[in-house]
Design an enzyme around this catalytic site. Structure first.
Site, short mmCIF file in Angstrom:
data_model
loop_
_atom_site.label_atom_id
_atom_site.label_comp_id
_atom_site.label_asym_id
_atom_site.label_seq_id
_atom_site.Cartn_x
_atom_site.Cartn_y
_atom_site.Cartn_z
N PRO A 63 0.72 -1.19 -0.11
CG PRO A 63 -0.58 -1.33 1.74
CD PRO A 63 0.64 -2.01 1.19
CB CYS A 95 -0.79 7.27 1.28
SG CYS A 95 -1.23 6.43 2.83
CB ALA A 134 -3.67 3.70 4.53
CD GLN A 171 -1.78 -0.25 5.08
OE1 GLN A 171 -1.90 1.03 4.82
NE2 GLN A 171 -0.95 -1.01 5.18
CE1 TYR A 225 0.19 7.30 10.05
CE2 TYR A 225 0.88 5.29 8.92
CZ TYR A 225 0.72 6.83 9.01
OH TYR A 225 1.50 7.30 7.91
NE ARG A 269 3.38 -2.83 5.49
CZ ARG A 269 3.71 -1.97 4.64
NH1 ARG A 269 3.01 -0.87 4.52
NH2 ARG A 269 4.71 -1.99 3.65
CG LEU A 326 15.90 0.15 1.00
CD1 LEU A 326 17.16 0.76 1.96
CD2 LEU A 326 15.77 0.67 0.06
NE ARG A 377 10.09 5.71 -0.17
CZ ARG A 377 9.64 5.45 0.94
NH1 ARG A 377 9.65 3.88 1.40
NH2 ARG A 377 9.18 6.22 1.98
#
Length: 375
Positions: A34, A36, A68, A111, A194, A242, A313, A336
């Site tokens: 996920p 954003c 999310a 998510q 969160y 998660r 990564l 990413r």
């Protein structure tokens, strides 16, 4: 685990073997995590989401998890976050998903999240800082305790018993909407500082009631949400969690506690656990490097029977393949890296001598130096 082979005896990659997350079967072990987009309007998905998800759905990955989606308006990270809390947000997402599904059979999940004290912020490219109640795009946040993420942030309100019940009900309602939308997987967001993570960590939870103090008490809300969501959706929906395996701060949430939470979730029928880290405390000291979170996934995988997704990564095909063949995780998630290269799975298949199934419109683009990557 023996390496898979074809009928001709050639060794195939582990990355492109199928995987089951409970009732959901994936064609390969590449998961799009996920991410954003901060591009919604009052929680409603927009044309940006249609093109963004459409692009990722043509990547050849085994699973695409939507960003999310806040289960209530005050649970958004920023004013521009995606939501799934009412008929309008559900209808907007339905329109986007109809377009994506028309062109791709890729399994889709979502998510579900609540930002807690990390809500009411500006978008990242606008500074990302907390926005106080009463200002444009600002509202009162909530958390486990009246402690801000940063000392300079507005204080959140500590949720009372009724407020906690309301959060659970909001997750349930959003999960039911997700199933109505035809989404095949729900990931409960208990990571990255969160709300659910705020209840887990002693750095953000100093409650003296049944939701604070002991590890069992601090896990209570996550387990309530998981149980309630599982009960609210049909058995054909995969439901997982998660987590951040560590806060990277002394005295905070850590791997030992994560293993205990994973064991309890596993015993309750959790279909997968997605292992990330950090995000709860600005004092975190993270030794960022290739695959820096994979050891956490490996440690948890040794203690549970449910599939474990590693993330962080993971950038190269050989690296991803090694994580799987060495038994460190059951699947790898990209974020990413797949924004940078939306055809990462195509290139991974070529590098590993395996294949993917693209949309027929793209068949003629198979590179001359990678014949056989398309099937």
């Amino acid at each position: 685990m023996h390496a898979p082979t074809s009928c001709q005896g050639a060794v195939l990659s582990q990355l492109f073997t199928p995987l089951s997350l409970g009732p959901l079967s994936l064609p390969n072990r590449i998961v799009i995590a996920p991410m954003c987009q901060y591009s919604a309007e009052d929680g409603r998905a927009t044309d940006w989401h249609a093109q963004h998800l459409g692009t990722l759905s043509q990547s050849g990955a085994g699973l695409l998890i939507l960003e999310a989606a806040a289960v209530e308006p005050r649970g958004r990270i920023s004013w521009a976050d995606l939501g799934l809390w009412d008929d309008a947000t559900e209808a907007a997402l339905a329109r986007v998903l109809a377009s994506v599904r028309h062109w791709s059979p890729m399994p889709l999940g979502i998510q579900l999240a609540h930002a807690g004290r990390k809500a009411s912020t500006a978008r990242p490219w606008e500074g990302g800082g907390a926005v106080a109640p009463g200002h444009e795009h600002g509202w009162q946040t909530v958390s486990a305790s009246a402690r801000g993420f940063r000392d300079s942030d507005p204080l959140p309100q500590a949720l009372d018993a009724a407020g906690i019940d309301g959060v659970v009900e909001a997750f349930v309602a959003a999960a039911r909407r997700a199933e109505r939308l035809g989404l095949q997987l729900i990931e409960i967001h208990a990571a990255h500082g969160y709300l659910l993570h705020q209840f887990l960590s002693p750095l953000s939870n100093d409650r003296a009631d049944e939701y604070g103090g002991s590890l069992q008490n601090r896990m209570r809300l996550v387990l309530r949400v998981f149980d309630a969501v599982r009960a609210a959706v049909s058995p054909g929906i995969a439901v997982g969690v998660r987590i951040s395996a560590t806060d990277w701060v002394e005295g905070g949430w850590d791997l030992a506690q994560s293993i205990e939470l994973a064991r309890v979730l596993d015993a309750r029928g959790c279909h997968f656990i997605h292992v990330s880290s950090g995000g709860l405390d600005p004092r975190q000291q993270i030794p960022v490097g290739p695959g820096y979170q994979v050891p956490f996934a490996e440690a948890i995988r040794a203690q549970v029977s449910m599939p474990v997704i590693a993330v962080g990564l993971i950038t190269g095909p050989a690296q991803a393949e090694a994580i799987l063949t060495q038994g460190q995780a059951d699947a790898v998630a990209l974020a990413r890296g797949i924004l940078y290269d939306p055809r990462w799975p195509w290139h991974a298949a070529a590098a590993l001598g395996d294949s993917v199934t693209p949309a027929p419109q793209y068949l003629r683009c198979e590179p001359h130096d990678a014949r056989g990557v398309f099937r």
